[in-house]
Enzyme design. Structure first.
Site, PDB file in Angstrom:
ATOM      1  N   ASP A   1       0.829  -1.141  -0.002  1.00 16.26           N
ATOM      2  CA  ASP A   1      -0.052  -0.036   0.003  1.00 16.26           C
ATOM      3  C   ASP A   1       0.758   1.215   0.159  1.00 16.26           C
ATOM      4  O   ASP A   1       2.162   1.011   0.508  1.00 16.26           O
ATOM      5  CB  ASP A   1      -0.893   0.010   1.239  1.00 16.26           C
ATOM      6  CG  ASP A   1      -1.650  -1.142   1.303  1.00 16.26           C
ATOM      7  OD1 ASP A   1      -2.139  -1.649   0.072  1.00 16.26           O
ATOM      8  OD2 ASP A   1      -2.354  -1.544   2.388  1.00 16.26           O
TER       9      ASP A   1
HETATM   10  N1  URA Z   1      -1.299  -6.073   3.654  1.00 11.18           N
HETATM   11  C1  URA Z   1      -1.834  -4.857   3.886  1.00 11.18           C
HETATM   12  O1  URA Z   1      -2.644  -4.753   4.258  1.00 11.18           O
HETATM   13  N2  URA Z   1      -1.062  -3.746   3.095  1.00 11.18           N
HETATM   14  C2  URA Z   1       0.128  -4.026   2.476  1.00 11.18           C
HETATM   15  O2  URA Z   1       0.883  -2.931   1.913  1.00 11.18           O
HETATM   16  C3  URA Z   1       0.546  -5.257   2.252  1.00 11.18           C
HETATM   17  C4  URA Z   1       0.167  -6.192   2.912  1.00 11.18           C
END
Ligand code: URA
Length: 252
Positions: A105
């Protein structure tokens, strides 16, 4: 065409630190287009120059593999109109058509593999291979033993089936007891948890912690398969994978 300093090119190719590669240059082990190259500052074109070290070709590689310490604020994409992409951090790295393997993310930090090896990326991301991914999670509130068991045994995060078995370990409890937060009455307990999952559903870690009632405040990926986040890399920095790391990744 992007030109690079020869010492940077050699270091990125996994031949050692900048000072180690300077020694290789001094010893006359490196040639560029057949000419001995001794100057670390010499500019080379990794796509078109023919660069050898001790007779081994380093350039015109087909596939390139980089370990990036992704900073927050960058999107895991090759293009985006709203925010800088992780690829903008590798704009001087040799290799055409690089892309991030999977997504972190925008606000997540940590280990991201960037390559142009499509078949390897496909395998690493395929649910069939269940490559381990380990995250360091700072979550709101106090994560209990029972929460850890729920994370490990599988949770309903709104998918067809519960999450697969995972490993969860409480590393520390912290309370924000700065005078400012106490005065404002906003002192908050948080938990630092290490979570290893074998799948990669959209926002999976955040949704798992949401499901146990402890929203994620900070998330960093620290390993994927055999690849471990290199603590020497500051957020935004990257390095080429070593030949050993590449072999081990391909063997997963
Ligand atoms: N899980 C998440 O919620 N976000 C990420 O960036 C990676 C794994």
């Amino acid at each position: 065409m992007s030109l690079l300093r020869l010492d940077k090119f050699l270091a990125d190719a996994g031949l050692g630190t900048r000072s180690q590669v300077k020694l290789l240059l001094k010893k006359g082990l490196v040639t560029v287009n057949g000419e001995a190259a001794k100057k670390p500052e010499q500019k080379v074109d990794p796509e078109n120059d023919f660069i050898l070290c001790g007779g081994t070709s380093l350039s015109r590689q087909e596939f390139y593999y980089y370990l990036l310490n992704k900073p927050a604020g960058y999107v895991s994409a090759t293009e985006d109109n709203t925010a800088p992409t992780v690829l903008s951090l590798l704009k001087d790295a040799p290799g055409r058509e690089l892309f991030p393997v999977g997504r972190l993310d925008k606000d997540t930090e940590g280990l991201l593999l960037v390559t142009n090896d499509g078949p390897l990326a496909h395998r690493l991301l395929s649910p069939r291979y269940h490559v381990d991914k380990t995250y360091l999670v700072r979550a709101a509130g106090i994560v209990t033993e029972s929460d850890l068991s729920s994370l490990e045994n599988g949770l309903d995060i709104g998918e067809k089936s519960p999450t697969l078995p995972a490993k969860a370990r409480l590393l520390a409890l912290q309370s924000d007891s700065t005078p400012a937060s106490q005065k404002a009455g906003s002192g908050q307990e948080t938990s630092l948890v290490e979570l290893t999952i074998h799948e990669g559903k959209f926002h999976q870690v955040k949704r798992m912690f949401q499901a146990i009632g402890h929203p994620v405040l900070y998330l960093r990926r620290i390993s994927m398969g055999n690849l471990v986040l290199d603590e020497a890399l500051a957020p935004g920095e990257f390095r080429a994978l070593t030949p050993e790391e590449i072999v081990a990744l391909k063997a997963l």
